[in-house]
Design a protein around this motif. Structure first.
Motif, PDB file in Angstrom:
ATOM      1  N   PRO A   1       1.147   0.686   9.644  1.00 58.35           N
ATOM      2  CA  PRO A   1       0.678  -0.551   9.021  1.00 58.35           C
ATOM      3  C   PRO A   1      -0.612  -0.427   8.218  1.00 58.35           C
ATOM      4  O   PRO A   1      -0.882  -1.256   7.358  1.00 58.35           O
ATOM      5  N   ARG A   2      -1.408   0.610   8.463  1.00 57.24           N
ATOM      6  CA  ARG A   2      -2.617   0.794   7.658  1.00 57.24           C
ATOM      7  C   ARG A   2      -2.304   1.394   6.296  1.00 57.24           C
ATOM      8  O   ARG A   2      -3.058   1.221   5.352  1.00 57.24           O
ATOM      9  N   GLU A   3      -1.166   2.085   6.199  1.00 57.85           N
ATOM     10  CA  GLU A   3      -0.794   2.749   4.953  1.00 57.85           C
ATOM     11  C   GLU A   3       0.283   2.016   4.158  1.00 57.85           C
ATOM     12  O   GLU A   3       0.399   2.200   2.957  1.00 57.85           O
ATOM     13  N   PHE A   4       1.086   1.192   4.846  1.00 58.28           N
ATOM     14  CA  PHE A   4       2.186   0.476   4.190  1.00 58.28           C
ATOM     15  C   PHE A   4       2.154  -0.990   4.584  1.00 58.28           C
ATOM     16  O   PHE A   4       1.799  -1.343   5.701  1.00 58.28           O
ATOM     17  N   GLN A   5       2.554  -1.833   3.652  1.00 56.27           N
ATOM     18  CA  GLN A   5       2.724  -3.256   3.939  1.00 56.27           C
ATOM     19  C   GLN A   5       3.958  -3.737   3.201  1.00 56.27           C
ATOM     20  O   GLN A   5       4.477  -3.049   2.331  1.00 56.27           O
ATOM     21  N   LEU A   6       4.416  -4.908   3.558  1.00 56.97           N
ATOM     22  CA  LEU A   6       5.578  -5.494   2.888  1.00 56.97           C
ATOM     23  C   LEU A   6       5.098  -6.504   1.864  1.00 56.97           C
ATOM     24  O   LEU A   6       4.172  -7.274   2.117  1.00 56.97           O
ATOM     25  N   ASP A   7       5.748  -6.510   0.710  1.00 52.65           N
ATOM     26  CA  ASP A   7       5.385  -7.480  -0.320  1.00 52.65           C
ATOM     27  C   ASP A   7       6.114  -8.796  -0.065  1.00 52.65           C
ATOM     28  O   ASP A   7       6.799  -8.965   0.955  1.00 52.65           O
ATOM     29  N   GLU A   8       5.994  -9.725  -0.998  1.00 50.00           N
ATOM     30  CA  GLU A   8       6.589 -11.054  -0.816  1.00 50.00           C
ATOM     31  C   GLU A   8       8.114 -11.032  -0.728  1.00 50.00           C
ATOM     32  O   GLU A   8       8.727 -11.963  -0.210  1.00 50.00           O
ATOM     33  N   ARG A   9       8.748  -9.957  -1.190  1.00 48.27           N
ATOM     34  CA  ARG A   9      10.208  -9.822  -1.096  1.00 48.27           C
ATOM     35  C   ARG A   9      10.629  -9.017   0.132  1.00 48.27           C
ATOM     36  O   ARG A   9      11.812  -8.774   0.327  1.00 48.27           O
ATOM     37  N   GLY A  10       9.639  -8.558   0.905  1.00 45.64           N
ATOM     38  CA  GLY A  10       9.939  -7.770   2.090  1.00 45.64           C
ATOM     39  C   GLY A  10      10.108  -6.287   1.823  1.00 45.64           C
ATOM     40  O   GLY A  10      10.541  -5.550   2.688  1.00 45.64           O
ATOM     41  N   GLN A  11       9.751  -5.852   0.618  1.00 54.01           N
ATOM     42  CA  GLN A  11       9.849  -4.434   0.297  1.00 54.01           C
ATOM     43  C   GLN A  11       8.535  -3.740   0.619  1.00 54.01           C
ATOM     44  O   GLN A  11       7.456  -4.309   0.460  1.00 54.01           O
ATOM     45  N   GLY A  12       8.647  -2.491   1.055  1.00 56.68           N
ATOM     46  CA  GLY A  12       7.468  -1.720   1.400  1.00 56.68           C
ATOM     47  C   GLY A  12       6.678  -1.305   0.178  1.00 56.68           C
ATOM     48  O   GLY A  12       7.214  -1.167  -0.911  1.00 56.68           O
ATOM     49  N   ARG A  13       5.375  -1.119   0.394  1.00 60.91           N
ATOM     50  CA  ARG A  13       4.509  -0.574  -0.642  1.00 60.91           C
ATOM     51  C   ARG A  13       3.278   0.026   0.030  1.00 60.91           C
ATOM     52  O   ARG A  13       2.904  -0.366   1.138  1.00 60.91           O
ATOM     53  N   ALA A  14       2.671   0.985  -0.634  1.00 57.73           N
ATOM     54  CA  ALA A  14       1.456   1.603  -0.114  1.00 57.73           C
ATOM     55  C   ALA A  14       0.314   0.597  -0.188  1.00 57.73           C
ATOM     56  O   ALA A  14       0.249  -0.217  -1.111  1.00 57.73           O
ATOM     57  N   THR A  15      -0.595   0.655   0.771  1.00 57.33           N
ATOM     58  CA  THR A  15      -1.712  -0.288   0.803  1.00 57.33           C
ATOM     59  C   THR A  15      -2.831   0.096  -0.148  1.00 57.33           C
ATOM     60  O   THR A  15      -3.680  -0.727  -0.471  1.00 57.33           O
ATOM     61  N   ALA A  16      -2.839   1.350  -0.602  1.00 57.10           N
ATOM     62  CA  ALA A  16      -3.880   1.812  -1.520  1.00 57.10           C
ATOM     63  C   ALA A  16      -3.335   2.979  -2.324  1.00 57.10           C
ATOM     64  O   ALA A  16      -2.319   3.578  -1.974  1.00 57.10           O
ATOM     65  N   GLU A  17      -4.059   3.281  -3.413  1.00 59.16           N
ATOM     66  CA  GLU A  17      -3.689   4.449  -4.204  1.00 59.16           C
ATOM     67  C   GLU A  17      -4.964   5.120  -4.682  1.00 59.16           C
ATOM     68  O   GLU A  17      -5.770   4.465  -5.346  1.00 59.16           O
ATOM     69  N   PRO A  18      -5.168   6.333  -4.344  1.00 56.57           N
ATOM     70  CA  PRO A  18      -4.341   7.160  -3.480  1.00 56.57           C
ATOM     71  C   PRO A  18      -4.643   6.896  -2.007  1.00 56.57           C
ATOM     72  O   PRO A  18      -5.604   6.201  -1.677  1.00 56.57           O
ATOM     73  N   LEU A  19      -3.798   7.453  -1.157  1.00 53.69           N
ATOM     74  CA  LEU A  19      -4.004   7.407   0.290  1.00 53.69           C
ATOM     75  C   LEU A  19      -4.446   8.778   0.773  1.00 53.69           C
ATOM     76  O   LEU A  19      -4.054   9.794   0.195  1.00 53.69           O
ATOM     77  N   PRO A  20      -5.247   8.832   1.835  1.00 51.84           N
ATOM     78  CA  PRO A  20      -5.571  10.136   2.407  1.00 51.84           C
ATOM     79  C   PRO A  20      -4.290  10.790   2.925  1.00 51.84           C
ATOM     80  O   PRO A  20      -3.465  10.125   3.567  1.00 51.84           O
ATOM     81  N   ALA A  21      -4.100  12.055   2.621  1.00 56.04           N
ATOM     82  CA  ALA A  21      -2.919  12.777   3.087  1.00 56.04           C
ATOM     83  C   ALA A  21      -2.912  12.811   4.612  1.00 56.04           C
ATOM     84  O   ALA A  21      -3.956  12.996   5.243  1.00 56.04           O
ATOM     85  N   SER A  22      -1.723  12.604   5.199  1.00 56.10           N
ATOM     86  CA  SER A  22      -1.617  12.652   6.655  1.00 56.10           C
ATOM     87  C   SER A  22      -0.187  12.949   7.075  1.00 56.10           C
ATOM     88  O   SER A  22       0.763  12.635   6.353  1.00 56.10           O
ATOM     89  N   GLU A  23      -0.066  13.517   8.242  1.00 55.79           N
ATOM     90  CA  GLU A  23       1.252  13.776   8.818  1.00 55.79           C
ATOM     91  C   GLU A  23       1.989  12.466   9.063  1.00 55.79           C
ATOM     92  O   GLU A  23       3.207  12.391   8.923  1.00 55.79           O
ATOM     93  N   GLU A  24       1.258  11.402   9.404  1.00 55.82           N
ATOM     94  CA  GLU A  24       1.871  10.102   9.663  1.00 55.82           C
ATOM     95  C   GLU A  24       2.608   9.582   8.422  1.00 55.82           C
ATOM     96  O   GLU A  24       3.756   9.126   8.515  1.00 55.82           O
ATOM     97  N   ILE A  25       1.979   9.679   7.266  1.00 55.96           N
ATOM     98  CA  ILE A  25       2.615   9.223   6.027  1.00 55.96           C
ATOM     99  C   ILE A  25       3.848  10.066   5.732  1.00 55.96           C
ATOM    100  O   ILE A  25       4.899   9.532   5.362  1.00 55.96           O
ATOM    101  N   LEU A  26       3.732  11.365   5.900  1.00 54.91           N
ATOM    102  CA  LEU A  26       4.874  12.243   5.659  1.00 54.91           C
ATOM    103  C   LEU A  26       6.028  11.906   6.598  1.00 54.91           C
ATOM    104  O   LEU A  26       7.183  11.829   6.180  1.00 54.91           O
ATOM    105  N   GLU A  27       5.735  11.647   7.871  1.00 52.89           N
ATOM    106  CA  GLU A  27       6.774  11.288   8.837  1.00 52.89           C
ATOM    107  C   GLU A  27       7.448   9.971   8.460  1.00 52.89           C
ATOM    108  O   GLU A  27       8.664   9.831   8.594  1.00 52.89           O
ATOM    109  N   VAL A  28       6.676   9.002   7.988  1.00 52.87           N
ATOM    110  CA  VAL A  28       7.254   7.727   7.563  1.00 52.87           C
ATOM    111  C   VAL A  28       8.193   7.945   6.380  1.00 52.87           C
ATOM    112  O   VAL A  28       9.309   7.422   6.356  1.00 52.87           O
ATOM    113  N   ALA A  29       7.754   8.727   5.402  1.00 56.15           N
ATOM    114  CA  ALA A  29       8.608   9.005   4.237  1.00 56.15           C
ATOM    115  C   ALA A  29       9.891   9.712   4.667  1.00 56.15           C
ATOM    116  O   ALA A  29      10.979   9.374   4.198  1.00 56.15           O
ATOM    117  N   GLU A  30       9.772  10.679   5.564  1.00 57.01           N
ATOM    118  CA  GLU A  30      10.944  11.417   6.033  1.00 57.01           C
ATOM    119  C   GLU A  30      11.899  10.531   6.829  1.00 57.01           C
ATOM    120  O   GLU A  30      13.107  10.756   6.830  1.00 57.01           O
TER     121      GLU A  30
END
Length: 77
Positions: A25-54
């Motif tokens: 939830p710190r890296e992704f949020q849902l927009d008004e249509r319920g679609q995911g989006r990153a909370t910032a650009e750029p984001l600090p690289a992390s294993e958590e983000i990679l795991e979510v993408a995978e």
């Protein structure tokens, strides 16, 4: 691992499962249509983000190195 990533959720592909926002939830949020989006650009690289993408069921999330533009996920063949 790069220090910063540009994380993009393709709105044409996202089917609004909310898995990304629920998992990181710190890296992704849902927009008004319920679609995911990153909370910032750029984001600090992390294993958590990679795991979510995978774990995105339809691979709507892409990650590139914010400094070089080199693809991180999905893997380049």
């Amino acid at each position: 691992m790069p220090d910063r990533w540009k994380v993009t959720v393709d709105p044409r592909v996202c089917v609004r499962t909310g898995l990304c926002a629920a998992s990181a939830p710190r890296e992704f949020q849902l927009d008004e249509r319920g679609q995911g989006r990153a909370t910032a650009e750029p984001l600090p690289a992390s294993e958590e983000i990679l795991e979510v993408a995978e774990s995105c069921p339809i691979e709507a999330i892409s990650i590139v190195d914010a400094d070089t533009g080199e693809g991180v996920f999905p893997p380049q063949s």
